[in-house]
Design an enzyme around this catalytic site. Structure first.
Site: not given
Length: 325
Positions: A143-145
């Site tokens: 998720s995300s990074s």
């Protein structure tokens, strides 16, 4: 006493367990050290289910900025799914302040260049060796990074991963700054609108000379994401459709899949997009759908055949067209 020790060691061997080193405790998150080369100091945590398969698959689950291995373990469904399907989960943890991942340095973006990406791959090697894992079923998600790192790993180590699932990330190399753990505002704000060929070449150039299979990719994003602008969804779709030679126009569209307000887009057997209307950066993880993409709920052959037939437009009357190129 020597006889008892020898007998115990023999019994372990019969069960497929060697006495060369202690196995991690099962059904809880455990840290592993000395898993191999680790130039960045990335931490490794592992979840080994009680119901471990004889040749288990491996799922690498990568946390977001400000996150930790424990937070991603507790906040995602992968550990409980591991008990159901018998795979091992690796939860890497970023070594940096703020716990974002290094997806910006040349080392991280290069096959065998070192940095976080190489450390994570060494974690995979450790698990495959220690638990007699299935090298053909190694998967990555984040998720995300962690989603950024998922794209980076798919580009730099296509020989390791069979499939990837991205939750609100950016294309591989989009965050390049030439520095370790750098922040690229041009990328995060969605100011890049580059060609499919450009992005595909960026993925290919992460492992020069590699001509083997590449991981299937499913890309999730929300249209209202203000942390990583939704333009990054479209750029990531360009990257992986370009790698596989697909059009950027979806061949099939499924509204309200896997749930409302998401729409599933099929670009080919190896690339899908899932776009959430009005969804922010706080994007939902669809564990059951992830298991389908990774091939746990249906055979990989059956799943790929169904996707291929869908993509070619075949119907019950076997009408359709041939793939060319």
């Amino acid at each position: 006493m020597r006889f008892l020790i020898t007998a115990f060691t023999s019994a372990l061997a019969v069960c497929g367990i060697t006495a060369a080193g202690p196995l991690e405790r099962r059904a809880s998150l455990q840290q592993v050290t000395n898993f191999g080369a680790n130039t960045s100091g990335t931490k490794m945590y592992i979840y080994v289910p009680n119901k471990l398969a004889s040749n288990p698959a491996v799922v690498v689950a990568i946390h977001y900025c400000t996150g930790t291995a424990n937070a991603y373990y507790a906040g995602t469904p992968y550990a409980s799914l591991a008990e159901k399907y018998g795979f091992v989960v690796i939860y890497p943890e970023s070594p940096y302040s703020g716990t974002c991942w290094d997806v910006s340095s040349r080392a991280a973006l290069t096959h065998n260049g070192g940095a976080d990406s190489n450390s994570i791959v060494n974690m995979v090697s450790y698990v495959l060796d220690k638990y007699n894992g299935d090298k053909s079923r190694v998967f990555v998600t984040g998720s995300s990074s962690g989603a950024m790192m998922t794209n980076v790993l798919a580009a730099t180590y296509p020989d390791v991963f069979a499939a990837g699932i991205v939750y609100a990330g950016v294309p591989a190399t989009c965050f390049y700054t030439g520095t370790v753990n750098g922040w690229n505002s041009t990328c995060s704000q969605g100011k890049l609108d580059l060609t499919q060929e450009y992005w595909a070449n960026q993925a290919r150039n992460a492992y020069p000379g590699y001509n083997g299979p590449r991981p299937r990719m499913r890309i999730h994003h929300g249209t209202a994401d203000t942390t990583l602008n939704v333009q990054n969804y479209y750029e990531t779709i360009k990257q992986w459709t370009g790698v596989f030679g697909y059009s950027t126009t979806a061949s099939k569209t499924y509204p309200n899949m896997p749930a409302s307000p998401y729409t599933r887009y099929i670009f080919g057997p190896n690339v899908e997009g899932v776009l959430g209307s009005g969804v922010t950066h706080d994007i939902k993880i669809f564990g059951d759908a992830d298991m389908e993409w990774f091939g746990f709920t249906v055979s990989a052959t059956s799943r790929r055949l169904k996707l291929l037939l869908d993509w070619l437009g075949w119907n019950g009357n076997r009408q359709g067209r041939r793939e060319t190129g």
